[in-house]
Scaffold this active site. Structure first.
Site, PDB file in Angstrom:
ATOM      1  N   LYS A  36     -11.094  -3.202 -11.979  1.00  0.00           N
ATOM      2  CA  LYS A  36     -11.186  -1.858 -11.402  1.00  0.00           C
ATOM      3  C   LYS A  36     -10.781  -0.761 -12.384  1.00  0.00           C
ATOM      4  CE  LYS A  36      -6.545  -1.707  -9.382  1.00  0.00           C
ATOM      5  NZ  LYS A  36      -5.743  -1.405  -8.197  1.00  0.00           N
ATOM      6  N   ARG A 131       3.650  -0.199   0.003  1.00  0.00           N
ATOM      7  CA  ARG A 131       2.232   0.138   0.012  1.00  0.00           C
ATOM      8  C   ARG A 131       1.604  -0.696   1.123  1.00  0.00           C
ATOM      9  NH1 ARG A 131      -1.853  -0.270  -5.127  1.00  0.00           N
ATOM     10  NH2 ARG A 131      -2.211  -2.340  -4.232  1.00  0.00           N
TER      11      ARG A 131
END
Length: 355
Positions: A36, A131
């Site tokens: 990514k 997160r």
């Protein structure tokens, strides 16, 4: 040649992948190559595969789709849980996804049944970084609910650290993850085959051989791409740190004051800048800016060049003490941190080329 240019050396990425894969293999872990940071650049993906990545992970479904259409038939892993509107696409292009919401997993199961396949899920557990993930106490019951979803195969559990809260992976957190795995297994009445222990932030533990037995895989991007672990940004011995170089063209060179003239207010991004008066200096403008790259993540390769700042479209450098002459048309080269690489890879205004 079109600038700004992100020059990519696939040989160095392949080398780094092989080295990291070898380090993990010695400790009974497999490598998930994370693409990514380069928007799944296919030259990078190919280098990771040749270097020994057992699977390719990305947080964007569109990137996984491109990898599949390119011809990759190994395991693809969706690193960010899909939204409810994305579940059909997630099943189409990802063999496995990281999830924490039962409602999403049910939608994934429905999409998998419609597609005539089974979708693997890794239940994410939040060990303090705050997160994604369920808290450890809820993991056994959430896993039990996911296990019952038709079309879904609960393959294992995982965690993520050091991305949002900056929480450093430690032996204690990895042992806690393994304890959660044991509790989940007791609730399910079967063994889990996968424990996805983290990311490049875990590489310092790998180098120090501190990863507890039982962690089966790590998801590594920065360690491969830039050759460093992601906690202290220390180099991984034997890895290349310059597999990517940003090359930008000089469009102006002038002698100018080092401090702006007039009352200082906010710049284009809402900040009030501070300038030290160093007298008249030779300055170069480069045709690359914040729309293309994170200027704070650029490291000039040539001695004597100092980055002063950037606007949307320009990078301003002090070249008064540059070792080599800098003129209009000169091409300056920069190494990149992860944030700079991420933005440069994403920007459509930066040419990407394997060299």
């Amino acid at each position: 040649m079109t600038y700004p240019l992100l020059a990519i050396d696939p040989r160095k990425i392949e080398h780094n992948t092989g080295l990291v894969a070898g380090l993990l293999q010695k400790q009974s872990m497999r490598l998930v190559g994370v693409a990514k940071g380069t928007s799944a650049n296919l030259d990078v993906v190919g280098a990771m595969i040749r270097g020994g990545a057992a699977a390719i992970g990305d947080s964007r479904i569109a990137n996984l789709a491109r990898i599949r259409e390119w011809g990759y038939r190994g395991e693809t892993i969706l690193l960010r849980a899909p939204g409810p509107s994305q579940c059909a696409e997630a099943v189409a292009y990802a063999d496995t996804s990281l999830n924490s919401e039962i409602s999403t997993v049910r939608r994934l199961g429905e999409a998998a049944l419609q597609a005539g396949r089974r979708h693997n899920v890794i239940l994410m557990v939040d060990l303090g970084d705050l997160r994604e993930g369920v808290i450890a106490e809820r993991a056994p019951e959430v896993a039990h609910e996911m296990e019952k979803v038709p079309g879904i195969r609960l393959a294992g559990i995982g965690t993520n650290l050091a991305c949002y809260g900056g929480v450093i992976p430690t032996v204690t957190t990895m042992e806690l993850l393994l304890e959660v795995k044991e509790k989940v297994e007791r609730r399910l009445g079967r063994k889990l085959e996968r424990v996805s222990g983290g990311t490049s932030a875990n590489l310092k533990m790998v180098l120090e051989q501190q990863v507890p037995p039982g962690i089966t895989e790590l998801r590594i991007g920065e360690g491969i791409l830039l050759g460093n672990e992601a906690v202290c940004r220390e180099a991984i011995p034997g890895c290349f740190a310059d597999a990517f170089l940003l090359k930008a063209e000089v469009i102006e060179v002038q002698q100018k004051p080092s401090k702006p003239i007039g009352e200082i207010g906010q710049d284009a991004f809402g900040n009030v800048p501070y300038f030290k008066d160093r007298g008249i200096r030779r300055r170069a403008l480069l045709a690359v800016g914040r729309q293309d790259v994170d200027p704070e993540g650029l490291i000039p390769l040539e001695p004597g060049i100092e980055i002063l700042g950037a606007s949307s479209d320009h990078l301003i450098c002090d070249v008064e003490e540059a070792a080599l002459p800098v003129e209009v048309g000169s091409i300056l080269e920069f190494k990149l941190t992860y944030s700079a690489l991420l933005r440069a890879s994403t920007s459509p205004y930066v040419t990407k080329r394997a060299v």
